[in-house]
Scaffold this active site. Structure first.
Site, PDB file in Angstrom:
ATOM      1  N   LYS A   1       1.245   4.178  -2.855  1.00 28.52           N
ATOM      2  CA  LYS A   1       0.799   5.661  -2.534  1.00 28.52           C
ATOM      3  C   LYS A   1       2.184   6.731  -2.979  1.00 28.52           C
ATOM      4  O   LYS A   1       1.880   7.641  -3.278  1.00 28.52           O
ATOM      5  CB  LYS A   1       0.735   5.723  -1.049  1.00 28.52           C
ATOM      6  CG  LYS A   1      -0.589   5.334  -0.614  1.00 28.52           C
ATOM      7  CD  LYS A   1      -1.777   6.056  -1.264  1.00 28.52           C
ATOM      8  CE  LYS A   1      -3.163   5.925  -0.967  1.00 28.52           C
ATOM      9  NZ  LYS A   1      -4.447   6.441  -1.397  1.00 28.52           N
TER      10      LYS A   1
ATOM     11  N   TYR B   1       0.786  -1.282  -0.039  1.00 25.87           N
ATOM     12  CA  TYR B   1      -0.071   0.104  -0.064  1.00 25.87           C
ATOM     13  C   TYR B   1       0.909   1.116   0.080  1.00 25.87           C
ATOM     14  O   TYR B   1       0.534   2.021  -0.702  1.00 25.87           O
ATOM     15  CB  TYR B   1      -0.940  -0.129   1.181  1.00 25.87           C
ATOM     16  CG  TYR B   1      -1.726   1.348   1.641  1.00 25.87           C
ATOM     17  CD1 TYR B   1      -2.855   1.411   1.005  1.00 25.87           C
ATOM     18  CD2 TYR B   1      -1.210   2.231   2.353  1.00 25.87           C
ATOM     19  CE1 TYR B   1      -3.544   2.876   1.124  1.00 25.87           C
ATOM     20  CE2 TYR B   1      -1.824   3.319   2.757  1.00 25.87           C
ATOM     21  CZ  TYR B   1      -3.067   3.739   2.442  1.00 25.87           C
ATOM     22  OH  TYR B   1      -3.604   4.962   2.520  1.00 25.87           O
TER      23      TYR B   1
HETATM   24  P1  NAP Z   1     -13.025   5.011   4.414  1.00 23.92           P
HETATM   25  O1  NAP Z   1     -13.514   5.902   5.510  1.00 23.92           O
HETATM   26  O2  NAP Z   1     -12.739   3.784   4.562  1.00 23.92           O
HETATM   27  O3  NAP Z   1     -14.013   5.490   3.209  1.00 23.92           O
HETATM   28  C1  NAP Z   1     -13.870   4.672   2.002  1.00 23.92           C
HETATM   29  C2  NAP Z   1     -14.912   5.217   1.015  1.00 23.92           C
HETATM   30  O4  NAP Z   1     -14.421   4.766  -0.275  1.00 23.92           O
HETATM   31  C3  NAP Z   1     -16.340   4.929   1.156  1.00 23.92           C
HETATM   32  O5  NAP Z   1     -17.262   5.989   0.692  1.00 23.92           O
HETATM   33  C4  NAP Z   1     -16.421   3.493   0.347  1.00 23.92           C
HETATM   34  O6  NAP Z   1     -17.906   3.307  -0.153  1.00 23.92           O
HETATM   35  C5  NAP Z   1     -15.444   4.037  -0.854  1.00 23.92           C
HETATM   36  N1  NAP Z   1     -14.773   3.177  -1.800  1.00 23.92           N
HETATM   37  C6  NAP Z   1     -14.156   1.816  -1.339  1.00 23.92           C
HETATM   38  N2  NAP Z   1     -13.462   1.429  -2.413  1.00 23.92           N
HETATM   39  C7  NAP Z   1     -14.016   1.807  -3.354  1.00 23.92           C
HETATM   40  C8  NAP Z   1     -13.918   1.599  -4.878  1.00 23.92           C
HETATM   41  N3  NAP Z   1     -12.847   0.537  -5.556  1.00 23.92           N
HETATM   42  N4  NAP Z   1     -14.300   2.535  -5.780  1.00 23.92           N
HETATM   43  C9  NAP Z   1     -14.725   3.422  -5.243  1.00 23.92           C
HETATM   44  N5  NAP Z   1     -15.274   3.544  -4.020  1.00 23.92           N
HETATM   45  C10 NAP Z   1     -14.859   3.119  -2.951  1.00 23.92           C
HETATM   46  O7  NAP Z   1     -11.579   5.691   3.765  1.00 23.92           O
HETATM   47  P2  NAP Z   1     -10.612   6.975   4.042  1.00 23.92           P
HETATM   48  O8  NAP Z   1      -9.988   6.705   5.213  1.00 23.92           O
HETATM   49  O9  NAP Z   1     -11.272   8.162   3.940  1.00 23.92           O
HETATM   50  O10 NAP Z   1      -9.662   7.024   2.874  1.00 23.92           O
HETATM   51  C11 NAP Z   1      -9.661   7.714   1.770  1.00 23.92           C
HETATM   52  C12 NAP Z   1      -8.545   7.849   1.048  1.00 23.92           C
HETATM   53  O11 NAP Z   1      -7.606   8.476   2.019  1.00 23.92           O
HETATM   54  C13 NAP Z   1      -7.734   6.728   0.667  1.00 23.92           C
HETATM   55  O12 NAP Z   1      -7.345   6.905  -0.616  1.00 23.92           O
HETATM   56  C14 NAP Z   1      -6.588   6.180   1.576  1.00 23.92           C
HETATM   57  O13 NAP Z   1      -5.644   5.539   1.207  1.00 23.92           O
HETATM   58  C15 NAP Z   1      -6.473   7.752   1.815  1.00 23.92           C
HETATM   59  N6  NAP Z   1      -5.730   7.956   3.289  1.00 23.92           N
HETATM   60  C16 NAP Z   1      -6.391   7.612   4.411  1.00 23.92           C
HETATM   61  C17 NAP Z   1      -5.638   7.923   5.691  1.00 23.92           C
HETATM   62  C18 NAP Z   1      -6.346   7.408   6.966  1.00 23.92           C
HETATM   63  O14 NAP Z   1      -5.717   7.364   7.919  1.00 23.92           O
HETATM   64  N7  NAP Z   1      -7.863   7.336   6.914  1.00 23.92           N
HETATM   65  C19 NAP Z   1      -4.318   8.153   5.806  1.00 23.92           C
HETATM   66  C20 NAP Z   1      -3.793   8.399   4.592  1.00 23.92           C
HETATM   67  C21 NAP Z   1      -4.474   8.343   3.431  1.00 23.92           C
HETATM   68  P3  NAP Z   1     -18.334   2.089  -0.920  1.00 23.92           P
HETATM   69  O15 NAP Z   1     -18.153   0.991   0.107  1.00 23.92           O
HETATM   70  O16 NAP Z   1     -19.688   2.102  -1.057  1.00 23.92           O
HETATM   71  O17 NAP Z   1     -17.557   1.772  -2.063  1.00 23.92           O
END
Ligand code: NAP
Length: 272
Positions: free
Chosen positions: A180, A176
Site C-alpha cells: 500500500k 500488505y
Molecule cells: P471487501 O469489502 O472485502 O470487498 C472486496 C471486493 O473486491 C469485492 O467486490 C470482491 O468481489 C472484489 N475483489 C476481490 N479480489 C478481487 C480481484 N482480484 N479482482 C477484482 N475484484 C476483486 O474489501 P474492502 O474493505 O472494500 O477493500 C477495498 C479496498 O480498500 C482494498 O484495496 C483495501 O486494501 C482497501 N482498504 C480497506 C480498508 C478496510 O478497513 N476495509 C482499509 C484500508 C484500505 P469478488 O469476490 O466477486 O471478486
C-alpha cells in the site's frame, strides 16, 4: 435478489451527507472490485452524482447482484467480470465499458489481496508475490489499460485505493502495508507523467472501514476495542466515509489536485 450484507455498523455522529446530483454528469467511470465494500460504495456514489458507472469483480453472481441493486435505485450502471490479475479480464473490462457507455473518463483502482498475516519478514515469497501482483502490479496494469480511453476523452481521473497501513504499517499486515506504500509512489509517478494531459492521478488511504476485508479487526468485542483505541475519532469508518472522497477526487472540484493521497482515517497516525 442475492444478499450483500456488510458487517454491522457502529453509530456515527453525522449520518446525513449532501450528495451533489449532477457533479459527474456526462462522465463514465470504471471501478474495480466494486461489488461489495468500499468499491461498491464508490460505484454507487459516482452514479448518484450523475456518472455512468461500470461495476466489476471476479464473480459473475456478485456483479449481477450489485448491478441489480443499483439499477433498482435507477442508477445508470453496467457490470462485467474482471479479476484484476488477469490480462484478458482487464482488457475486456475497458472494451466493454467503452462499448456500453461510449468512452471512459474515470478509473478507480480498488482491488487488493491480503493472503498473509504476520510481520513483513515472516511473509512467504508466494504470499508476497500474490500481494504485490494484486495490489501494485495490477493497479499499474489496469491504469495502463484505461489510459488510451481516458486520453481519447482529452482528460480524466485515476484514483488508487491505498490504506492507512501504507503510511503506518500494521504489524500483522506487514507485506500488505508495504504494497500500500508502493501505491503512494505509483500515484506520484503517474501524476507527474500525466500532469500536462489533464489527467489527474490521486489516491485515497482509508482507515479501518467496516467491510468483510477488515472483519478480523472489528468483529469480536476484544478486537474492536483494540482497534478503536487506535482511532482518535473513536469510531470505525463506514464505506460512505470513503465514497464521498472518491467522488470529490474525480470531480472538477479537484481539478488542481494531482499526485496526492487523501487520508480518511478518523485521525489515525498518517504520515511517513
Ligand atoms: P471487501 O469489502 O472485502 O470487498 C472486496 C471486493 O473486491 C469485492 O467486490 C470482491 O468481489 C472484489 N475483489 C476481490 N479480489 C478481487 C480481484 N482480484 N479482482 C477484482 N475484484 C476483486 O474489501 P474492502 O474493505 O472494500 O477493500 C477495498 C479496498 O480498500 C482494498 O484495496 C483495501 O486494501 C482497501 N482498504 C480497506 C480498508 C478496510 O478497513 N476495509 C482499509 C484500508 C484500505 P469478488 O469476490 O466477486 O471478486
Amino acid at each position: 435478489m442475492l444478499s450483500r450484507r456488510l458487517v454491522k455498523s457502529t453509530p456515527t455522529l453525522r449520518t446525513m451527507s449532501y450528495i451533489p446530483k449532477n457533479r459527474l454528469d456526462g462522465k463514465v467511470a470504471v471501478v474495480t472490485a466494486s461489488t461489495d465494500g468500499i468499491g461498491f460504495a464508490i460505484a454507487k456514489r459516482l452514479a448518484q452524482e450523475g456518472a455512468k458507472v461500470v461495476i466489476s469483480s471476479r464473480k459473475q453472481k456478485n456483479v449481477d447482484c450489485a448491478v441489480e441493486e443499483l439499477k433498482g435505485q435507477r442508477l445508470d450502471v453496467a457490470g462485467f467480470v474482471c479479476h484484476v490479475g488477469k490480462e484478458e479480464d482487464r482488457k475486456n473490462l475497458m472494451q466493454c465499458a467503452n462499448q456500453t457507455f461510449g468512452g471512459i473518463d474515470i478509473l478507480v483502482s480498488n482491488a487488493a489481496a491480503n493472503p498473509a498475516v504476520g510481520g513483513v519478514l515472516d511473509c512467504e515469497e508466494a504470499a508476497w508475490d500474490k500481494i504485490f501482483d494484486t495490489n501494485v502490479k495490477a493497479s499499474y496494469l489496469i491504469a495502463k489499460e484505461a489510459l488510451p480511453y481516458i486520453r481519447k476523452r482529452g482528460g480524466g481521473s485515476i484514483v488508487f485505493v491505498s490504506s492507512i497501513a501504507g503510511f503506518q504499517p500494521f504489524g500483522l499486515l506487514g507485506a500488505y502495508s508495504v504494497s500500500k506504500t508502493a501505491l503512494l509512489g505509483l500515484t506520484k509517478a503517474a501524476a507527474q507523467q500525466l500532469s500536462t494531459e489533464c489527467i489527474n492521478v490521486n489516491c485515497i488511504a482509508p482507515g479501518i472501514i467496516q467491510t468483510k476485508f477488515s472483519a478480523a479487526l472489528t468483529e469480536s468485542p476484544t478486537a474492536q476495542e483494540a482497534t478503536l483505541s487506535q482511532i482518535p475519532m473513536g469510531r470505525l469508518g463506514e464505506v460512505d466515509d470513503i465514497s464521498g472522497v472518491a467522488a470529490f477526487l474525480v470531480s472538477d472540484d479537484a481539478r488542481y489536485i494531482t499526485g496526492e493521497t487523501i487520508v480518511a482515517a478518523g485521525g489515525m497516525a498518517s504520515r511517513l
